[in-house]
Design a protein around this motif. Structure first.
Motif, PDB file in Angstrom:
ATOM      1  N   SER A 132      11.522   1.858  -2.646  1.00 14.27           N
ATOM      2  CA  SER A 132      10.967   0.877  -1.553  1.00 14.27           C
ATOM      3  C   SER A 132      11.462  -0.578  -2.321  1.00 14.27           C
ATOM      4  CB  SER A 132       9.363   0.971  -1.401  1.00 14.27           C
ATOM      5  OG  SER A 132       9.001   2.201  -1.224  1.00 14.27           O
ATOM      6  N   GLY A 133      12.848  -0.628  -2.750  1.00 15.93           N
ATOM      7  CA  GLY A 133      13.002  -1.982  -3.286  1.00 15.93           C
ATOM      8  C   GLY A 133      13.388  -2.868  -2.111  1.00 15.93           C
ATOM      9  N   LYS A 134      13.752  -2.440  -0.993  1.00 15.61           N
ATOM     10  CA  LYS A 134      13.971  -3.369   0.346  1.00 15.61           C
ATOM     11  C   LYS A 134      12.562  -3.842   0.533  1.00 15.61           C
ATOM     12  CE  LYS A 134      16.498  -5.233   3.369  1.00 15.61           C
ATOM     13  NZ  LYS A 134      17.724  -6.201   3.012  1.00 15.61           N
ATOM     14  N   GLU A 135      11.367  -3.539   0.432  1.00 17.09           N
ATOM     15  CA  GLU A 135      10.089  -3.966   0.858  1.00 17.09           C
ATOM     16  C   GLU A 135       9.761  -5.043  -0.186  1.00 17.09           C
ATOM     17  OE1 GLU A 135       5.358  -2.768   0.874  1.00 17.09           O
ATOM     18  OE2 GLU A 135       6.915  -1.119   0.770  1.00 17.09           O
ATOM     19  N   LEU A 136       9.942  -4.691  -1.389  1.00 14.42           N
ATOM     20  CA  LEU A 136       9.732  -5.814  -2.457  1.00 14.42           C
ATOM     21  C   LEU A 136      10.523  -6.853  -2.272  1.00 14.42           C
ATOM     22  CD1 LEU A 136       8.452  -6.714  -5.068  1.00 14.42           C
ATOM     23  CD2 LEU A 136      10.154  -5.553  -6.384  1.00 14.42           C
ATOM     24  N   GLU A 137      11.725  -6.815  -1.929  1.00  9.90           N
ATOM     25  CA  GLU A 137      12.796  -7.954  -1.704  1.00  9.90           C
ATOM     26  C   GLU A 137      12.159  -8.631  -0.477  1.00  9.90           C
ATOM     27  OE1 GLU A 137      17.668  -8.172  -1.723  1.00  9.90           O
ATOM     28  OE2 GLU A 137      16.727  -7.010   0.080  1.00  9.90           O
ATOM     29  N   SER A 138      11.586  -8.125   0.411  1.00  9.65           N
ATOM     30  CA  SER A 138      11.259  -8.888   1.571  1.00  9.65           C
ATOM     31  C   SER A 138      10.059  -9.790   1.347  1.00  9.65           C
ATOM     32  CB  SER A 138      10.892  -7.772   2.530  1.00  9.65           C
ATOM     33  OG  SER A 138      11.996  -7.152   3.120  1.00  9.65           O
ATOM     34  N   ILE A 139       9.142  -9.221   0.678  1.00 11.77           N
ATOM     35  CA  ILE A 139       7.866  -9.894  -0.004  1.00 11.77           C
ATOM     36  C   ILE A 139       8.328 -11.098  -0.825  1.00 11.77           C
ATOM     37  CG2 ILE A 139       5.980  -9.936  -1.399  1.00 11.77           C
ATOM     38  CD1 ILE A 139       5.763  -6.846  -0.838  1.00 11.77           C
ATOM     39  N   LEU A 140       9.384 -10.818  -1.979  1.00  9.89           N
ATOM     40  CA  LEU A 140       9.618 -11.841  -2.634  1.00  9.89           C
ATOM     41  C   LEU A 140      10.617 -12.984  -2.025  1.00  9.89           C
ATOM     42  CD1 LEU A 140      10.365  -9.944  -5.818  1.00  9.89           C
ATOM     43  CD2 LEU A 140       8.441 -11.238  -5.449  1.00  9.89           C
ATOM     44  N   THR A 141      11.249 -12.568  -1.091  1.00  8.34           N
ATOM     45  CA  THR A 141      12.058 -13.639  -0.505  1.00  8.34           C
ATOM     46  C   THR A 141      11.601 -14.107   0.881  1.00  8.34           C
ATOM     47  OG1 THR A 141      13.277 -11.947   0.797  1.00  8.34           O
ATOM     48  CG2 THR A 141      14.133 -12.526  -1.270  1.00  8.34           C
ATOM     49  N   ARG A 207      -1.172 -11.346  -1.966  1.00 10.97           N
ATOM     50  CA  ARG A 207      -1.739 -10.002  -1.477  1.00 10.97           C
ATOM     51  C   ARG A 207      -0.615  -9.035  -1.422  1.00 10.97           C
ATOM     52  NH1 ARG A 207      -5.176 -10.425   3.415  1.00 10.97           N
ATOM     53  NH2 ARG A 207      -6.026 -12.240   2.300  1.00 10.97           N
ATOM     54  N   PRO A 208       0.447  -9.307  -0.672  1.00 16.25           N
ATOM     55  CA  PRO A 208       1.558  -8.399  -0.346  1.00 16.25           C
ATOM     56  C   PRO A 208       1.989  -7.798  -1.344  1.00 16.25           C
ATOM     57  CG  PRO A 208       1.773  -9.964   1.208  1.00 16.25           C
ATOM     58  CD  PRO A 208       0.886 -10.380   0.503  1.00 16.25           C
ATOM     59  N   PHE A 209       2.326  -8.857  -2.507  1.00 18.00           N
ATOM     60  CA  PHE A 209       3.084  -8.306  -3.868  1.00 18.00           C
ATOM     61  C   PHE A 209       1.948  -7.719  -4.670  1.00 18.00           C
ATOM     62  CE2 PHE A 209       3.854 -10.203  -8.231  1.00 18.00           C
ATOM     63  CZ  PHE A 209       4.911  -9.323  -8.684  1.00 18.00           C
ATOM     64  N   PHE A 210       0.931  -8.042  -4.667  1.00 22.62           N
ATOM     65  CA  PHE A 210      -0.544  -7.177  -5.174  1.00 22.62           C
ATOM     66  C   PHE A 210      -0.465  -5.719  -4.739  1.00 22.62           C
ATOM     67  CE2 PHE A 210      -4.798  -5.530  -5.704  1.00 22.62           C
ATOM     68  CZ  PHE A 210      -4.983  -5.837  -6.706  1.00 22.62           C
ATOM     69  N   ASN A 211      -0.567  -5.632  -3.379  1.00 23.33           N
ATOM     70  CA  ASN A 211      -0.564  -4.474  -2.815  1.00 23.33           C
ATOM     71  C   ASN A 211       0.687  -3.704  -2.956  1.00 23.33           C
ATOM     72  OD1 ASN A 211      -2.792  -5.060  -1.532  1.00 23.33           O
ATOM     73  ND2 ASN A 211      -2.225  -5.542   0.439  1.00 23.33           N
ATOM     74  N   PHE A 212       1.764  -3.926  -3.259  1.00 24.96           N
ATOM     75  CA  PHE A 212       2.929  -3.295  -3.554  1.00 24.96           C
ATOM     76  C   PHE A 212       2.884  -2.866  -5.185  1.00 24.96           C
ATOM     77  CE2 PHE A 212       7.186  -2.484  -5.500  1.00 24.96           C
ATOM     78  CZ  PHE A 212       7.917  -2.068  -4.395  1.00 24.96           C
TER      79      PHE A 212
END
Length: 227
Positions: A132-141, A207-212
């Motif tokens: 799910s790297g795309k999801e993490l990228e979306s959160i961080l960017t 929170r989205p980063f924490f949840n990931f």
């Protein structure tokens, strides 16, 4: 927060880091400690509104002892010159992600994530990034997240981790050994009583980063792709 200056106390503690000074100023320390615990209680209440898992925690589950462990350290000063709290599901000793508050004159900040996870936890996080790297990228960017925290922090490998190709689309994230974001807090904001408000604002953005990370750590090994 009560009209007690945590930063003033920590400034004096840094200049007089001894048991003799602490014993002579024990009442002041207890007042500052209680003010810190009161802030932590308010932050827990705020977190629990959106993440009910935090409702079982008490302030003492989140704060750290002021005494340093000097048994294996060349630095024999007896006390930490900061006050901090780590808000993690299960308490401050949890292997999962957490929100962090650090109070220190000229060096206060709010942050969160996972710092130097053990090998099993790190493997799970990398597995989740693989799937799910795309999801993490979306959160961080995301602009709001990036403007607030900047880039993700943490020590990184110089080469690709074992089992991951150097051309993996998310190799930049897979190289991390810690997964942290942070934002400084000024002394002025702390002295004016904004610690709780600023911490909760940061943790909400986080929170989205924490949840990931929580999902990654909670997933059975090799089954994160089922989530």
């Amino acid at each position: 927060m009560k009209n007690v200056s945590v930063l003033d106390f920590l400034t004096q503690l840094a200049a007089n880091n001894s048991k003799e000074w602490m014993d002579a100023n024990r009442t002041w320390y207890e007042e500052v400690k209680q003010a810190h615990l009161d802030n932590v209680a308010e932050i827990l209440a705020g977190l629990s509104r959106y993440q009910p898992q935090f409702s079982d925690l008490r302030p003492k589950d989140c704060v750290f002892r002021q005494n340093r462990d000097i048994r294996f350290s060349a630095n024999k000063l007896p006390y930490k010159t900061n006050m901090a709290a780590y808000f993690a599901i299960g308490g401050k000793k949890s292997v999962g992600p957490g929100y962090y508050l650090h109070l220190q004159p000229g060096a206060s900040f709010v942050g969160g994530g996972i710092y130097m996870p053990d090998a099993e936890t790190l493997k799970k996080i990398r597995q989740e990034i693989d799937y799910s790297g795309k999801e993490l990228e979306s959160i961080l960017t995301a602009p709001q997240f990036r403007d607030f925290f900047g880039d993700m922090e943490g020590e990184k490998l110089k080469t690709s981790p074992r089992d991951y190709d150097k051309d993996h689309p998310f190799i930049g994230y897979l190289k991390y050994k810690s997964f942290i974001v942070s934002r400084p807090i000024s002394d002025g904001d702390i002295q004016s009583g904004k610690t709780v408000v600023l911490a909760l604002a940061a943790f909400e953005n986080m929170r989205p980063f924490f949840n990931f990370l929580e999902r990654a750590v909670s997933a059975p090994e090799d089954e994160a792709f089922l989530l």
